[in-house]
Design an enzyme around this catalytic site. Structure first.
Site, PDB file in Angstrom:
ATOM      1  N   CYS A 333      11.754  -0.632   4.377  1.00 39.35           N
ATOM      2  CA  CYS A 333      10.866  -2.120   3.988  1.00 39.35           C
ATOM      3  C   CYS A 333      11.835  -3.100   5.051  1.00 39.35           C
ATOM      4  O   CYS A 333      12.057  -2.910   6.187  1.00 39.35           O
ATOM      5  CB  CYS A 333      10.575  -2.455   2.826  1.00 39.35           C
ATOM      6  SG  CYS A 333       9.002  -3.740   3.167  1.00 39.35           S
ATOM      7  N   HIS A 430       7.459   2.515   0.174  1.00 37.82           N
ATOM      8  CA  HIS A 430       8.299   2.470  -1.254  1.00 37.82           C
ATOM      9  C   HIS A 430       7.856   3.553  -2.074  1.00 37.82           C
ATOM     10  O   HIS A 430       6.866   4.113  -1.931  1.00 37.82           O
ATOM     11  CB  HIS A 430       8.170   1.015  -1.910  1.00 37.82           C
ATOM     12  CG  HIS A 430       8.504  -0.102  -1.065  1.00 37.82           C
ATOM     13  ND1 HIS A 430       9.845  -0.495  -1.170  1.00 37.82           N
ATOM     14  CD2 HIS A 430       7.764  -1.027  -0.506  1.00 37.82           C
ATOM     15  CE1 HIS A 430       9.914  -1.396  -0.490  1.00 37.82           C
ATOM     16  NE2 HIS A 430       8.924  -2.010  -0.054  1.00 37.82           N
TER      17      HIS A 430
END
Length: 485
Positions: A333, A430
């Site tokens: 991310c 994630h």
């Protein structure tokens, strides 16, 4: 006939989240339909819900303890700090804007209708709601317009148990002092107290427990010992991160720079649980270790400012040396965005508008955009053929030549980027390390043989926590004290 009770603390990090999770699992095992609820949370460790929103990671764990899917109504107000004085405000799972602390303090009472709406919706489908407060009700400067502690308890008519933390010392003053500073109507809602995180012989605190009861007039619901398996449960607070580190251990060395606005660091939990992994949180003022096999850059709530902090620590120089030595790098991310050539924020979504140079280890560029990607996804790791589950929670679009080296696939679309030699890679997804087969395949590349079942370990820890709470807290009395709402 739904009942509710609220656990408030004498301060932050006294163990409210964990005890609530234990109570929820204990009550669920008794056959009750239970739900967690936290009116207001402040955390950059968020979870994506099945209804397409985000809540604090602690409430997602509590939902799991209760045996239900996480829902945005379980944490209607989530504050995600982006600077020392400002935060993104999430209302019922969706971004509602950014506010400085002073403005939020002045306007927070306007969020109470949304809080009560979510609370009532939860109440329509369960027997018991266990509510968690935030911080401490003793912060009298925050009492006006409060929606997190006594303001909510009074508005919703929910009785309160006050919890202190003896590990910090001064727990008698914590609890007695809280009563001393609360308004009379707030004190009237408190039905009892508990003491958490005791180490050693509990009988040595009998007189202290009785002194609190005598001074406050509140009964004790228990003196709860330190729960040794707490590290096996996902961390909510960034203050818990150093405990995830096992520096000095044996095995594959994974170095994780601790940046100011680190976010969604639950990505680290499965790695921290691996016996063959030496996971090291690298604190400011400490260089990246030369012996690292992998440098892992995790998420950030303020990618551009965290990139500046990374450089200020000299970690960019350490990382370049690590890459020259043939070391591996993974960015997830915000960490993925930092590894590229440039980051642009034309709308000033993270602060000032403009473009900054990235670390330059991936041939990709990122443009911050207002659309926030929030979704649960399933996919594969094509190189090993293993299945994956993960979630997206980010702003920004990343493109460039190294996206041709996308090393994951989610919902039929290629995901991520990798350098030509494969030693530097990144992705937006994630939670990928929670998938056992993928994690085993990934770590095998570093010589780690894994037999760990991470999710089973979390379940075992939740059951052990419920046993712990049942043994040392009077759960029957707590259920008697819960009131209809």
């Amino acid at each position: 006939m739904t009942k509710a009770i609220m656990i408030q603390g004498t301060g932050s990090n006294v163990g409210k989240s964990m005890i609530v999770a234990g109570l929820l699992r204990a009550c669920a095992r008794r056959g009750l339909q239970v739900r967690p609820f936290k009116p207001q949370n402040m955390s950059n460790n968020a979870a994506v819900t099945v209804n397409g929103g985000e809540i604090g990671r602690a409430q997602a764990l509590q939902a799991r303890a209760a045996g239900v899917e996480p829902h945005t109504d379980m944490n209607p107000i989530l504050l995600k700090p982006q600077s020392a004085t400002g935060a993104q405000v999430i209302v019922q799972g969706q971004v509602a804007g950014h506010q400085e602390a002073a403005a939020f303090g002045a306007n927070k009472a306007a969020l109470m209708p949304a809080v009560l709406q979510s609370f009532q919706r939860l109440a329509n489908d369960c027997d018991l709601i266990i509510v968690e407060g935030a911080g401490s009700p003793a912060e009298t400067n925050l009492r006006t317009g409060d929606i997190a502690n006594m303001g909510f308890a009074r508005a919703a008519g929910v009785p309160v148990i006050l919890m202190g933390d003896i590990d910090r010392g001064g727990v008698i003053a914590q609890i007695v002092g809280t009563q001393a500073v609360l308004e009379e109507d707030d004190n009237a809602l408190i039905r009892g107290f508990a003491v958490n995180k005791f180490r050693g012989d509990r009988s040595l605190f009998d007189k202290g427990r009785d002194d609190i009861a005598r001074r406050t007039g509140w009964p004790s619901l228990g003196v709860i010992p330190w729960f040794d398996s707490a590290h096996r449960l996902p961390a909510e607070d960034v203050m818990d991160l150093p405990a995830r580190s096992r520096s000095g251990g044996s095995g594959c060395v994974i170095a994780v720079p601790r940046l100011p606005r680190i976010a969604n660091f639950d990505d680290l939990d499965p790695l921290a649980a691996e016996p063959g992994v030496d996971l090291r949180m690298i604190m400011p003022g400490t260089p990246l270790p030369a012996e690292a096999d992998l440098v892992l850059l995790v998420g950030s709530k303020a990618t551009i400012s965290d990139l500046a902090a990374f450089r200020a620590e000299g970690w960019d120089i350490d990382l370049a040396a690590h890459v020259r030595r043939g070391g591996h790098v993974l960015g997830i991310c915000g960490g993925y965005q930092m590894l590229g050539r440039t980051l642009s924020d034309p709308d000033g979504l993270e602060g000032l508008t403009g473009m900054v140079e990235g670390l330059g280890h991936l041939e990709v560029d990122t443009i911050m955009a207002p659309l926030k990607h929030l979704s649960l996804k399933t996919g594969t790791h094509p190189a090993s053929g293993t299945a994956l589950e993960g979630y997206e929670i980010h702003i920004g679009e990343t493109t460039g030549a190294d996206c041709a080296g996308a090393w994951l696939s989610f919902d039929g679309l290629r995901e991520g980027a990798a350098s030509r030699n494969g030693r530097v890679s990144g992705c937006y997804m994630h939670g990928i390390f929670s998938s056992d087969a993928f994690r085993r395949a990934y770590l095998a590349g570093f010589g780690v043989e894994s037999a760990l079942s991470f999710e089973d370990g979390v379940e075992d820890a939740l059951n052990a926590l419920a046993d712990h709470v049942e043994q040392f807290m009077d759960v029957d009395f707590l259920l008697e004290l819960a009131e209809e709402i």
